[in-house]
Structure formats: C-alpha cells, structure tokens
Scaffold this active site. Sequence first.
Site, PDB file in Angstrom:
ATOM      1  N   CYS A   1       7.676  14.358   6.981  1.00 49.68           N
ATOM      2  CA  CYS A   1       8.427  13.636   6.227  1.00 49.68           C
ATOM      3  C   CYS A   1       7.406  12.583   5.430  1.00 49.68           C
ATOM      4  O   CYS A   1       7.884  12.222   4.317  1.00 49.68           O
ATOM      5  CB  CYS A   1       9.134  12.482   7.091  1.00 49.68           C
ATOM      6  SG  CYS A   1      10.750  13.357   7.843  1.00 49.68           S
ATOM      7  N   SER A   2       6.279  12.638   5.895  1.00 52.87           N
ATOM      8  CA  SER A   2       5.408  11.919   4.979  1.00 52.87           C
ATOM      9  C   SER A   2       4.880  12.578   3.636  1.00 52.87           C
ATOM     10  O   SER A   2       4.039  13.744   3.896  1.00 52.87           O
ATOM     11  CB  SER A   2       4.052  11.258   5.878  1.00 52.87           C
ATOM     12  OG  SER A   2       2.994  11.197   5.237  1.00 52.87           O
TER      13      SER A   2
END
Length: 212
Positions: free
Chosen positions: A8-9
């Site tokens: 997600c980063s």
Amino acid sequence: MDFYYHPCSAPCRSVIMTAKALGVEMNMKLLKVMDGEQLKPEFVELNPQHCIPTLVDDGFSLWESRAILIYLVEKYGADDSLYPSDPQKKAVVNQRLYFDMGTLFQSFIDAIYPQIRSKEPADPVAMQKVDTAFGHLDTFLEDQEYVAGDCLTVADIALLASVSTFEVVDFDIAQYPNVARWYENAKEVTPGWEENWDGVQLIKKFIQDGNE
Ligand SMILES: N[C@@H](CCC(=O)N[C@@H](CS)C(=O)NCC(=O)O)C(=O)O
C-alpha cells in the site's frame, strides 16, 4: 538484499519499480505497519526511525525511498540513465524528487489521508495544495516526455508511485493534460507498473471494506 515493505505504501512501490527496472532481485519482507510490526525491536535495530521502505544490503541499512532509489541505481545500474551523473541533469532529477517528497506526495498526506483514515470531509485548503502541486507538475512536463527531460529517471518512478496513489480517491488526473499524457506513457514504459497498480487497488479495497 532484504527489502521491508508494504504494497500500500507509495514509497515502497517506487523502490519495487526501480529494482525491477535495474533487474535487481530483492528478498521481499512484508511488514504490516497497520499492526505495528515496524516497532518490533529487531526492526528498530535496523531502522531506528521504524519506517518502510527499508533496504538492507549486505548489512548496510538504508531508508527514505528516494535515497534508496539513488543508491540502487548508483550501485547496481548498468549505466546512469535512471540517475544521470551529469551535475545539471542530476540536479533536475533531485529537484523533482524533492518536489515529490515535499510538495506532491505531501499534498496527498495532508489532503487525502485524513479523508481515507478518519473519514474527514475534504479540507478545501489542503485540496488547493493538491491542485497547486499537480499544476506545477503539469508545467514541468510542458514540451517534454519525462519529468526531468527526455528519458525515464528515478524521478518519474517516484512520481508515478505518488500520482497513481491519488487514484484511490478517483482523483481526476485528466484536469492536468501534460500530467495525463506523461502518466499514460510512464505506465507503459516503467517496469513493475502492474505491481504498483495492484498496491493502489489494495488501498481502494481497504477503503471500500472500511465503508461497508
Ligand atoms: N519519506 C519516507 C516516508 C516513509 C513512511 O512514511 N513510511 C510509512 C509507511 S508509507 C511508515 O513506515 N510508517 C510507519 C512508521 O513510521 O512507524 C519515504 O519516502 O521513505
């Protein structure tokens, strides 16, 4: 080489795309920051700032995504195309990387994170800063194919990870025609784009699940 990450980063995804562009294999170590895994003593030992992405290359531990991108190219790149050695070309790449960190992705953190995390309504002042950042990027891209000139660099890869993350709230990139043109091309030519997009979709899923 160990790579601590979460899909997600956006900063982690920029490293994944750069490693792919260089043909560098990384030992992927998923770190669930949502569960606080970054605070485990063994990780804090590697990175006292306890953030991802973190790269550990033969005992050398490095964090801050844009520093990692440069390290990977300088250490493992077959040539300097992704991070030029010419001082002025390099300076423009650096400017774009700092712009990404301090302005464009920062505008995502200030304007979009609160909407996703705490379901806060959009803050008009913060949203104005998103518009200003995209406006600047649009200006940088006038009459050029890539953000720092005429070839793909780590600045494109960092900004590709950031810009694509705005899609989690269906942000209308088409408002910025030069950014939209660059984005379509960057998606095509950047190795690892699909993996980056999977990460963006994962954030979308978290948002949808949270809204159910
Ligand atoms: N400027 C840093 C941002 C790193 C960052 O904020 N990482 C977040 C995930 S995206 C994190 O690790 N948060 C957990 C923590 O700081 O404890 C970079 O580009 O690497």
